[in-house]
Design an enzyme around this catalytic site. Structure first.
Site, PDB file in Angstrom:
ATOM      1  N   HIS A 446       1.358  10.453 -10.523  1.00 18.07           N
ATOM      2  CA  HIS A 446       0.189   9.747 -10.656  1.00 18.07           C
ATOM      3  C   HIS A 446      -0.577   9.286 -11.778  1.00 18.07           C
ATOM      4  O   HIS A 446      -1.499   8.678 -12.212  1.00 18.07           O
ATOM      5  CB  HIS A 446      -1.031  10.674  -9.722  1.00 18.07           C
ATOM      6  CG  HIS A 446      -1.955   9.766  -8.970  1.00 18.07           C
ATOM      7  ND1 HIS A 446      -2.531   8.545  -9.724  1.00 18.07           N
ATOM      8  CD2 HIS A 446      -2.397   9.661  -7.738  1.00 18.07           C
ATOM      9  CE1 HIS A 446      -3.125   7.969  -8.670  1.00 18.07           C
ATOM     10  NE2 HIS A 446      -3.356   8.689  -7.546  1.00 18.07           N
ATOM     11  N   ASP A 450       0.049   4.458  -9.200  1.00 19.34           N
ATOM     12  CA  ASP A 450      -1.117   4.623  -8.361  1.00 19.34           C
ATOM     13  C   ASP A 450      -0.621   4.730  -6.989  1.00 19.34           C
ATOM     14  O   ASP A 450       0.385   4.319  -6.579  1.00 19.34           O
ATOM     15  CB  ASP A 450      -2.012   3.878  -8.598  1.00 19.34           C
ATOM     16  CG  ASP A 450      -3.031   3.859  -9.996  1.00 19.34           C
ATOM     17  OD1 ASP A 450      -2.806   4.978 -10.554  1.00 19.34           O
ATOM     18  OD2 ASP A 450      -3.432   2.785 -10.551  1.00 19.34           O
TER      19      ASP A 450
END
Lengths: 473, 324
Positions: A446, A450
């Site tokens: 992450h 995203d």
């Protein structure tokens, strides 16, 4: 030394970041004949397990490192006396020695077991102050770390001792460390990472009151000698103790480091593989007959994944410092479990973006075979840009795999199971149908990727599979 | 754009400035009737007359002292030392008077002292020296050491324009050996801006004057071995371009400082020290110096060859650094 004709067998350097290896098996014993390039022993490193071929033809005169021992790269493992060369008189005629006898002189440590010239006076009283060092022969001594190398190492958190040196006396040059860093080599290499595993120092645990003015010992200092004898833990009743082999230590270090590095998130997609199942059913015999290749579901998934990566390049990327590095090629790592829980290896299919379904199927079979038969080369396990792991064969339905550093994503292929699902019939009515369903789980970093990006990638991957068109792959 | 020797470039640059600016005049031993020991001012007296091309007595003190006075009075003298070695006679005029005048009285002293310097032709101890570092040590003096014909002209023009005493070291071994295109029109080459003579990645050579060409030949040899050498030609020692040097150090991390002057107190020591002070963490090897040994320049050709750094010496030094 009267051993000009003897050939030393040393622990080979298997890949840039490998610093040691474990002898798993001697394929020849002392006294046996061996041809040049004939396999002499098997070794295990944290990157690959492989056979070491004999560097020359002759008789295995001496085995210096026994099975199960782990030694540094460059350590002398055995001595081969070429055929015709005079075997030193001190040795018994090696020809029929059946069992690996211990070396003739039992007293001195393994250090320099090269036989003395026959003419030498009987048993010199060890002239050199033979240090009781571990069985290295000095080749791997630490050398000077230049200012620029020290700076780059600290900027990137690299342990210089892990970098192979090409300078004078094996010194690590600026070029060496830059190449090492650019190759995405592990930052925080093993000895340091192992430090936490060591039992806590024997000092009394520091009370919450801060110590006086004394500066705290820096962690770097604590990491100094990894070899410093760790007290051996003892097995309690009912426990079995066994040492970790090099591969296990490598996996342990890498997995921990990956979790410390990437912000792992896993997303799961359900895929209807009806179409793939149908195509595979048709193609499998054809592939078998025409090409001798076993067409697995994995090949389909690999193909569809590579297609999806084209539109979602950040899943085939790397974070290097503050930079995002996107790769125009896909080096597809395929996690292969070794039998009996002996470990896991991730060989890489290079430039997989250029392979069609057949090419991928062939590539997967090839690397899996070679992984299990210990025929992988260091190159085979380096440079991956995206990894697929496939525990579904054993029935797993959900997984949260750990990313292989420095990659940013890993796809977990789960079991293919028939499930009742709601689909629409021709007239648009909802009906329950039996469909071959599979979960695909994507762990991604992450820091770079995203959730929306990952989900859109997975959506495209699902579409690629659910509408798999054999002609276009 | 015509091809000219280093010597022609100096001569043409000087003539151009004399035509352009009546304040510029030339003074030195045999510079007039004879046209200079090396013929740099050949034909000058015919063109500019004996009051602008002055044959001086055999006194370097008088030449530099006279120039300093003329400069204070507003002229732009260009003095020639027949050989750079003889400048020691003018030490007091240069170091005590000319270099301090601006500081003491606020008066600019725009003089240029041309200094045919360097060895390579068995000139022996009085006719072969490279005394640049002695003067680089003196605040108030500027030191210029061109390596190419183009720079020889451009730096001479800048030297004449400069309001300070400038020592212009012209290397005798480059006079007729080095030829290159030199623009006909007037141009200046700024002080304190090094020239990257050759770009490379593995080792940097920091040098100036004739040694640029020695380094160049050595670099070509090493290119065959896959070693890429960067050559930084400082052009001027006062001021010197630290930025360019440190940039090159950052790039290659291995440095050879090369000069024809002798070792102890040579300007190479200043460069090496600056690198150690400001770029320590960029170094991947000790800074290496190749210089002449601490001895007078020998007459004997083989000895002189052993004395002045040769291409093979530089190539060996570069190899050593590359392998370090």
């Amino acid at each position: 030394m009267a051993t000009t004709s003897a050939i030393d067998v040393v622990m080979p350097q298997m890949g840039v970041s490998v610093s040691e290896g474990t002898i798993t098996k001697w394929l020849k014993q002392e006294g046996e004949q061996i041809a040049a390039d004939e396999p002499l022993l098997e070794i295990s490193t944290d990157k690959v397990d492989t056979e070491v071929p004999s560097p020359g033809e002759g008789v295995v005169q001496q085995i210096l490192v026994q099975e199960g021992e782990t030694v540094d790269v460059g350590t002398k493992l055995a001595v081969i006396v070429p055929a015709g060369a005079e075997a030193p008189a001190a040795e018994p005629p090696p020809a029929e020695a059946p069992a690996p006898e211990p070396p003739a002189e039992p007293q001195p440590p393994v250090e320099e077991t090269v036989p003395e010239p026959p003419a030498a006076p009987a048993q010199q009283p060890a002239p050199a102050p033979a240090e009781p060092a571990p069985a290295t022969d000095g080749a791997g001594e630490k050398t000077f770390v230049s200012p620029v190398v020290a700076r780059i190492a600290s900027e990137h958190g690299v342990d210089v001792s892990q970098v192979p040196g090409s300078g004078r006396g094996g010194r690590v040059t600026k070029k060496d460390i830059v190449a090492f860093v650019e190759a995405g080599a592990p930052t925080k290499a093993s000895p340091e990472a192992e430090a936490p595993a060591a039992p806590p120092p024997a000092e009394p645990a520091a009370p919450p009151t801060p110590p006086p003015a004394e500066p705290a010992p820096t962690p770097a200092a604590a990491a100094a000698p990894p070899a410093a004898a760790m007290p051996q833990p003892e097995a309690a009743a009912g426990e079995i103790l066994e040492p970790m082999n090099a591969m296990r230590r490598g996996i342990a270090e890498h997995m921990r480091r990956s979790l410390d590095t990437s912000a792992h998130v896993t997303t799961v997609f359900e895929i209807d593989l009806s179409k793939v199942v149908a195509i595979r059913k048709k193609l499998k015999p054809e592939y078998e007959q025409s090409y001798g290749v076993n067409l697995t579901y994995l090949a389909f998934i690999a193909r569809a994944t590579i297609e999806a990566i084209k539109n979602w390049p950040w899943l085939n990327a790397e974070i290097r410092g503050e930079q995002i590095v996107t790769k125009k090629y896909v080096n597809l790592g395929i996690a292969v479990a070794l039998e009996g829980g002996q470990g896991l290896i991730v060989p890489v299919i290079k430039n997989a973006e250029g392979l069609n379904l057949l090419g991928l199927a062939r590539g997967i079979v090839d690397i899996a075979d070679r992984a299990r038969n210990k025929k992988l080369t260091p190159d085979d396990v380096q440079g991956g840009t995206f990894t697929i792991t496939n525990p579904g064969g054993w029935g797993a339905i959900i997984g949260t795999p750990i990313i292989s550093q420095p990659q940013v994503a890993i796809l977990d292929v789960e079991a293919l199971v028939k499930r009742p699902v709601v689909v629409q019939d021709q007239s648009g009515e909802d009906v329950i149908a039996i469909r071959p369903m599979m979960n695909l789980c994507l762990s991604y970093d992450h820091r770079l990727v995203d959730g929306a990006y990952a989900a859109q990638f997975m959506k495209e991957l699902r579409e690629n599979l659910e509408s798999f068109d054999e002609s276009s792959y | 754009v015509a091809e000219k020797t280093y010597l022609q470039a100096i001569s043409d640059g000087l003539r151009q400035e004399m035509r352009r600016d009546k304040r510029v005049f030339v003074i030195g031993e045999d510079v007039g009737v004879y046209g200079g020991a090396f013929k740099v001012t050949l034909g000058f007296q015919e063109e500019f007359g004996p009051w602008r091309v002055i044959d001086s007595p055999l006194s370097e003190t008088a030449i530099v002292g006279g120039c300093t006075g003329a400069a204070i009075m507003g002229l732009r003298p260009v003095a020639e030392m027949q050989f750079a070695d003889f400048i020691s006679c003018a030490w007091d005029q240069l170091v005590t008077v000319a270099a301090k005048q601006r500081y003491r009285a606020g008066t600019p002293v725009p003089i240029v002292v041309r200094l045919p310097s360097g060895g390579g032709f068995s000139g022996g101890p009085f006719h072969s020296q490279n005394p640049e570092s002695s003067f680089a040590h003196i605040p108030g003096l500027k030191v210029v050491c061109p390596a190419t014909p183009e720079d020889a002209k451009g730096l001479l023009v800048t030297a004449i324009e400069d309001p300070n005493p400038v020592l212009y070291f012209e290397h005798k071994h480059l006079y007729r050996r080095i030829k290159a295109e030199v623009p006909d029109e007037r141009y200046t080459t700024p002080f304190g801006q090094a020239r990257i003579h050759r770009e490379g990645d593995d080792v940097s050579v920091i040098t100036w004057g004739a040694m640029v060409w020695t380094a160049d030949e050595a670099a070509q040899q090493l290119e065959g071995d896959g070693v890429s050498v960067e050559i930084v030609d400082l052009r001027t020692l006062v001021p010197w371009d630290r930025k360019a040097v440190l940039e090159s150090v950052r790039k290659t991390s291995k440095v050879l400082v090369l000069h024809e002057d002798t070792h102890t107190g040579g300007f190479g020591g200043e460069i090496a020290a600056t690198i150690a002070e400001e770029s320590f963490e960029d170094l991947d090897a000790p800074v290496k110096r190749i210089t002449a040994p601490d001895a007078p320049v020998p007459f004997s050709p083989p000895l002189e060859k052993a004395f002045i750094p040769q291409v093979e010496d530089v190539a060996a030094g570069l190899r050593e650094l590359a392998e370090y």
